[in-house]
Enzyme design. Structure first.
Site, PDB file in Angstrom:
ATOM      1  CE  LYS A 145      62.044  23.732 -20.623  1.00  0.00           C
ATOM      2  NZ  LYS A 145      63.386  24.098 -20.126  1.00  0.00           N
TER       3      LYS A 145
ATOM      4  CB  VAL B 224      61.071  19.253 -24.616  1.00  0.00           C
ATOM      5  CG1 VAL B 224      61.766  19.682 -25.903  1.00  0.00           C
ATOM      6  CG2 VAL B 224      61.556  20.101 -23.443  1.00  0.00           C
TER       7      VAL B 224
ATOM      8  N   GLY C 121      59.624  18.670 -14.472  1.00  0.00           N
ATOM      9  CA  GLY C 121      58.517  19.002 -13.589  1.00  0.00           C
ATOM     10  C   GLY C 121      57.789  20.256 -14.001  1.00  0.00           C
ATOM     11  CG  MET C 122      58.308  24.919 -14.964  1.00  0.00           C
ATOM     12  SD  MET C 122      59.519  26.191 -14.540  1.00  0.00           S
ATOM     13  CE  MET C 122      60.439  26.335 -16.051  1.00  0.00           C
ATOM     14  CB  ALA C 123      58.449  22.984 -19.543  1.00  0.00           C
TER      15      ALA C 123
ATOM     16  CG  ASP D 250      69.065  22.132 -12.587  1.00  0.00           C
ATOM     17  OD1 ASP D 250      69.635  21.352 -11.793  1.00  0.00           O
ATOM     18  OD2 ASP D 250      68.000  21.858 -13.153  1.00  0.00           O
TER      19      ASP D 250
ATOM     20  N   GLY E 157      60.820  14.831 -24.426  1.00  0.00           N
ATOM     21  CA  GLY E 157      61.347  14.940 -23.079  1.00  0.00           C
ATOM     22  C   GLY E 157      60.470  15.832 -22.234  1.00  0.00           C
ATOM     23  N   GLY E 158      60.888  16.042 -21.012  1.00  0.00           N
ATOM     24  CA  GLY E 158      60.108  16.901 -20.128  1.00  0.00           C
ATOM     25  C   GLY E 158      60.599  16.810 -18.705  1.00  0.00           C
TER      26      GLY E 158
END
Length: 660
Positions: A39, A24, A20-22, A133, A17-18
């Protein structure tokens, strides 16, 4: 980064997964031999201090929490510009994937999930952590049914820093609270609002507010009334709708006071005595729909003139002399005009109403007959017999036979004036459609595309397959092919998802020549990386492989990885010293001895340099190599003809300091 190792212990296996910032990755902790989630901050942000600080803040926020519904953090590290965080690995799906696949969830299941999220938020709020969030994408559902809240990437402690910066609002706009959309302070009640949106989406299968742009969605959170959940899904109990309404009221002062209060309400909302409770209502917020006028330069000018001091006036402002000269109307004239106008209006209205009653004939009302599920010609006949006019609209349908009425509008118990129109939606059977192109789409997007085209996901077969080129989790094959004519309700569909590059077991090529090592690696579809030649005590053979670090023998590595080789240059290190130890063995005439000479030195332990049978005296020159860390020991043993074991014959120690 698949196949790499971070911190010397976390072997990255596949991307899962992932955002905009990181990104996984699923990884394996080689020390504790367990799966973990790693992450990794995206490389473009590795030198950005703001993103690095936000990444570290997430780790600090989650590390301060210990709760069964919050994903755990095990470790945080950095290698160069690569910042990473090691977390608990959850085997399962995100709540968003579950909603996309299944649509609206059963109310009992949705409430159970919301309770666990609420419990996690209560724990976070008790520790002064605001998530900011909350959305289905950040809720993991494990295979054991356990709910885990993750991605505290924009969480903050409850301080003055919780004020959202102008033009830098964080979070997902579809789950924004009105105060977040307004750019105000985000506190515990913002998390409660976002959880209310998540619960709304779980029980209805859709979001309450959507639009063409993030700004339009944010404005709807601020201004538009909430579409009531029971209008979307009438099967929702009133008590559950009340929970949603209280969580999503726009005024934060009217929401739940805390996540604990909302949790207590969720725990009792499915009790039988609460299911049909009265609907919750709130006072109307007049500010919600107020229109703010545009301020023009003329208005500003007039405002300025009105505030000028001395004898200056606005151009529209009358002076006292004008008012004195204006003739005054008598008050009784105005009153008489008003009374006469109102009386005339009522007289005209009375005569007009009576005229319509006498001239326009009344049309009788008739009940609308129920014709759903009947053949269209019979349905038309029933509608006509009721003195109503049928109107046919054909549409494709997977479940109803061609020519059958799917639904009608209006339906009983509605009553209509005679000759009114009743619309009959008639099935024209299953319709051939073009199979959508799913190749390269992420699995969640492919599922949503199939669903929009009328496919039922439970009849779609998803299989996983290794692929060296495609990104993990994307579609690499589909059957039927794109643009083939298919029936959405009948055609069986198989979608193949990429598992990423295949993993192979690293072979042990130590002690082999470079050429032989290359052959072994190529057999495993591995490449040879940098070849580094170094001096070593272990061998004097030039080109012999000493190490394949960081890919140790037996490790699972991805196909195509370039394996670096460390090989011998055929020389000993500069601090090595060499010597020759003489060993003289005497033999009795007529006797045969078996001689074995072992050497322990910097090159290794108990290496057998000589082993042979002799019938006469013989002298051996035994070479040794010593280092500052290891001296040498030469051990000679012999075995006579009638003996079964070797016996010590001579031992010669040689120290590093004794040699020149």
């Amino acid at each position: 980064m698949e196949g790499q190792r971070l911190g010397g212990r976390y072997q990255l296996e596949s991307r899962v997964g992932g955002g905009g910032m990181a990104i996984v990755y699923k990884a394996r902790d080689l020390i504790l031999n367990r799966p973990v989630a790693v992450k990794v901050l995206r490389s473009q942000f590795g030198t950005d201090e703001d993103f690095v600080n936000r990444f570290r803040r997430e780790a600090q926020a989650v590390a301060s929490l210990s709760h069964p519904n919050v994903v755990g953090v095990y470790d945080v590290g950095q290698e160069g510009d690569t910042h990473y965080m090691v977390m608990e690995y959850i085997e399962g799906y995100t709540l968003k994937e579950v909603i996309i696949q299944r649509g609206a969830l059963p109310v009992e299941e949705a409430v159970r999930i919301a309770e666990q999220i609420c419990d996690a938020l209560d724990h976070a709020h008790q520790n002064q952590i605001i998530h900011r969030d909350i959305k289905p994408h950040n809720i993991m559902i494990g295979k054991n049914g356990r709910v885990k809240v993750t991605d505290f990437g924009i969480a903050r402690a409850v301080t003055s820093a919780t004020i959202t910066h102008t033009n830098a609002m964080l979070g997902s706009v579809h789950y924004f609270s009105p105060e977040q959309a307004r750019g105000g302070i985000t506190g515990e009640k913002s998390d409660i609002y976002s959880l209310g949106i998540v619960l709304y989406e779980m029980v209805t299968g859709e979001l309450p507010f959507s639009g063409d742009s993030p700004i339009s969605v944010a404005l709807k959170h601020l201004q538009e009334p909430l579409p009531e959940p029971r209008q979307v899904n009438p099967n929702i109990p009133q008590s559950v709708e009340n929970v949603i309404l209280k969580a999503l009221v726009k005024d934060p002062f009217l929401r739940y006071a805390s996540a604990r209060e909302m949790l207590e309400d969720l725990e009792t909302c499915l009790f039988p005595e609460r299911l049909n409770e009265e609907k919750l209502t709130f006072p109307i917020d007049e500010e919600m729909t107020r229109v703010v006028p545009i301020i023009t330069p003329e208005m500003m000018e007039g405002h300025t003139h009105g505030r000028t001091g001395g004898g200056q006036r606005s151009r529209q402002e009358p002076n006292g002399d004008d008012e004195e000269q204006r003739p005054q109307k008598k008050w009784w004239v105005k009153a008489l005009l008003w009374v006469g106008g109102i009386g005339l209006f009522f007289v005209l209205a009375f005569f007009g109403f009576n005229f319509l009653l006498n001239v326009v004939p009344s049309v009788p009302e008739v009940p609308v007959p129920y014709v759903e599920g009947t053949e269209v010609s019979l349905a038309e006949k029933k509608i006509q017999e009721a003195n109503l006019v049928p109107q046919i609209v054909e549409e494709a349908n997977d479940t109803m036979e061609k020519g059958m009425v799917i639904r009608q509008d209006p339906a009983p118990p509605m009553r209509l004036k005679e000759k009114a129109v009743v619309t009959l939606y008639v099935s024209k059977g299953q319709e051939l459609i073009d199979m959508p192109n799913l190749i390269t789409l992420p699995r969640a997007t492919a599922e949503e595309t199939l669903k929009k085209n009328g496919f039922k996901l439970e009849s779609v077969k998803f299989v996983e397959e290794e692929d060296d080129k495609a990104e993990v989790g994307t579609v690499i094959k589909q059957s039927p092919e794109a643009n083939e004519k298919v029936y959405a309700g009948k055609t069986s569909v198989t979608v193949t998802i990429s598992k990423g590059k295949a993993f192979v077991t690293m072979p042990d090529v130590r002690g082999k020549s470079v050429e032989a090592a290359q052959v072994e690696l190529f057999k495993k579809e591995l490449n040879v990386g940098e070849i580094k030649k170094v001096p070593t005590y272990s061998t004097d053979k030039e080109g012999e492989v000493l190490s394949t670090h960081p890919y140790d023998p037996g490790m699972q590595v991805q196909k195509g990885v370039a394996v670096p080789l460390t090989v011998s240059n055929g020389q000993y290190p500069q601090d090595a010293k060499s010597a020759v130890a003489p060993v003289y063995v005497e033999v009795v005439p007529g006797e045969t001895l078996e001689v074995k000479i072992e050497v322990t030195d910097a090159r290794g332990d108990a290496k057998v340099l000589y082993q042979e049978a002799i019938a006469e005296n013989k002298e051996y020159d035994v070479p040794v190599v010593v280092s500052p860390q290891k001296d040498a020991l030469v051990k000679a043993t012999v075995k006579r003809q009638n003996e079964t074991e070797f016996k010590e014959y001579q031992t010669i120690p040689i120290s590093y300091n004794s040699l020149p």
